[in-house]
Design a protein around this motif. Structure first.
Motif: not given
Length: 120
Positions: A9-12, A37-44, A56-60
């Protein structure tokens, strides 16, 4: 080398400051780290509101959330590895995980909702 990506949450202000510190250390030590940041949430595959509720973390290509996400990041950062180890101890892991999920994350999310509340 692991492909490590953070969604936070890059707004925090608290979260942003903490992640900026991780980013500085990653750059200094040569750890490849992508930060979303939150703007990338849909890509996740989630919406902004859901993304704002937890770290959240994405590792490989594997997604992790909450304390386990922090532990994956900490284990790769000099000066933080001890915390990854400590929070991996069975009783302490349980306690730290509950503390994050039931106390810290809800408080930070409530602050986020207050900051983003639309005024009439």
């Amino acid at each position: 080398m692991d492909d490590l990506r953070i969604l936070h949450n890059d707004t925090c202000p608290i979260c942003a400051r903490e992640v900026a510190g991780y980013a500085r250390l990653a750059r200094k030590t040569g750890l490849p780290l992508e930060i979303d940041g939150l703007d990338a949430a849909p890509a996740w595959g989630i919406d902004r509101d859901t993304a704002a509720q937890s770290f959240r973390v994405d590792l490989n290509g594997q997604r992790h959330e909450g304390l386990d996400a922090f532990r994956l990041l900490w284990a790769r950062l000099p000066g933080w590895r001890w915390l990854a180890w400590l929070t991996g101890l069975p009783g302490l892991h349980w306690l730290a995980d509950r503390g994050y999920r039931h106390i810290a994350a809800p408080i930070l999310y409530a602050m986020h909702r207050r900051r983003t509340r639309k005024t009439p």
